[in-house]
Design an enzyme around this catalytic site. Sequence first.
Site, PDB file in Angstrom:
ATOM      1  N   GLU A 255       0.892  -1.169   0.000  1.00 43.26           N
ATOM      2  CA  GLU A 255       0.000   0.000   0.000  1.00 43.26           C
ATOM      3  C   GLU A 255       0.922   1.208   0.000  1.00 43.26           C
ATOM      4  O   GLU A 255       1.522   1.540   1.016  1.00 43.26           O
ATOM      5  CB  GLU A 255      -0.891  -0.086   1.239  1.00 43.26           C
ATOM      6  N   CYS A 289      -1.924   8.620   2.852  1.00 42.06           N
ATOM      7  CA  CYS A 289      -1.708   8.285   1.439  1.00 42.06           C
ATOM      8  C   CYS A 289      -2.933   8.607   0.597  1.00 42.06           C
ATOM      9  O   CYS A 289      -2.824   8.738  -0.623  1.00 42.06           O
ATOM     10  CB  CYS A 289      -1.421   6.799   1.276  1.00 42.06           C
TER      11      CYS A 289
HETATM   12  C1  SIN Z   1      -2.729   5.554   4.686  1.00 40.15           C
HETATM   13  O1  SIN Z   1      -2.479   6.731   4.726  1.00 40.15           O
HETATM   14  O2  SIN Z   1      -1.921   4.757   4.235  1.00 40.15           O
HETATM   15  C2  SIN Z   1      -4.043   4.976   5.182  1.00 40.15           C
HETATM   16  C3  SIN Z   1      -5.182   5.895   5.151  1.00 40.15           C
HETATM   17  C4  SIN Z   1      -6.484   5.239   5.521  1.00 40.15           C
HETATM   18  O3  SIN Z   1      -6.517   4.097   5.958  1.00 40.15           O
HETATM   19  O4  SIN Z   1      -7.513   5.890   5.356  1.00 40.15           O
END
Ligand code: SIN
Length: 483
Positions: A255, A289
């Site tokens: 991810e 992210c």
């Molecule tokens: C992340 O920033 O990797 C995860 C964000 C989320 O789970 O909403």
Amino acid sequence: MYKLNDPTLLRCHSYINGSWHASEKLLKVTNPATGEVVAEVSDASIQETNLAVKAAKSALKMWAATPAGQRAGLMRKWFDLMMAHQDDLATLLTLEQGKPLAEAKGEIAYGAAYIEWFAEEGKRAYGDTIPALTSDKRIVVIKQPVGVVASITPWNFPNAMIARKAAAALAAGCTFIGRPASQTPLSALAMAELAERAGIPAGVFNIVVGNDAQGIGKVLTQHPDIAKFTFTGSTGIGKKLIAQCATTVKKVSMELGGNAPFIVFDDADVDAAIQGALVSKYRNAGQTCVCTNRIFVQSGVLDEFTEKFSQAVQQLQIGNGLSDGVAIGPMISEKAVADVEQLVKDSVAQGAKIAVGGQVDNNGSHFYQPTILTNVSNEMPIAKNEIFGPVSPIIAFENEEDVISMANDTEYGLAAYFYSRDIGRVWRVSEALDFGMVGVNEGIISNAAAPFGGVKQSGNGREGSKYGLDDYMEIKYLCMGGI
Ligand code: SIN
């Protein structure tokens, strides 16, 4: 000052094979809002990491053979304990990571929800039967746990990123080793304490805390007894880890980074779009992210959106996440602030205008003001890079075709958002965006029931949902003859 209702949740050693491992070397966990040392934690090395692999390997047969319903019962207890200790877990999280307490409480509930979800989903790891080519044969498909799973998780969600990997792994019958970010190990260790209290057997859930990212990372990506490696973090590091995993052909799920477009069409409900943009952009001070990275606004609503959005952003209170009313906490490090500052400076030099913010905040060197840039083009550095900070670049557009092409013009493909009330456009744009997740008239899309993950260089695999369990299972085909 802070106080935990249950001070024993503050654990300071790695958790391996059901016991706490002290090391001579210590690493300091500091509060990014104040610079104060919150705790000193044992700094584990390659040696402890190998011990964790051994423990996870020894526990694997027993855990894989434990009936799914029994595994679910233990995981349900783990979930209940996390929710019972939500306040303390959130306090620890805010202390080590900085996000506002209300957001930290939300993260604990979010992380725990994955444990609850997968506890149930593990009972439904169904196989299949397939019509055979000849009458004396039967084709049967069964699903089995992959084996030992190792993970490396980031500092931006110190609880939820571990929870959603470990929950799927444990539900599938795998054992788990997690290496949390060394800036934020306390949340992971508190999860281990609660896993133990829930009765999860020794060796099934292990947490190794250590500063030696490369050394520990090499063990977790190259050890032959580890079957699967899963990572959340930047695309650059992810590529290196995938290459390391190739030496033993591990199953991987990644991810990675994002560059989320947030598109507001002329026919959108502009007030709803502003609320969506606020949460999607400024959650966790922009350090997720899936945070909005580029806001595209169609010319007919550009002035209205920019004015109302600017008013709303000016109301966001910045400060220590433990203080009441704070919406934007510190960023994780001075370097993170400096990177954002540089992106803003470079874009201004190329013609962008600062509508709101645009400065390091008076609260201190870890704080960057919630910022809006206008007059931005999709070619500027702020639009090309993952900002990972509280800055909204607004890019004007004229028509649907142009905006789709600009939105897709990135190597990333994690999340995208758009606001429109035209049903035809909703389908067209949803299908045309090259992203793994699309929020339609929605700024927050993550939850345990939904498949989280990206396409292109944002990674592979899915976390959460029924698809998330498959990432931790192997498919075995049984060809039954002589019938
Ligand atoms: C992340 O920033 O990797 C995860 C964000 C989320 O789970 O909403």
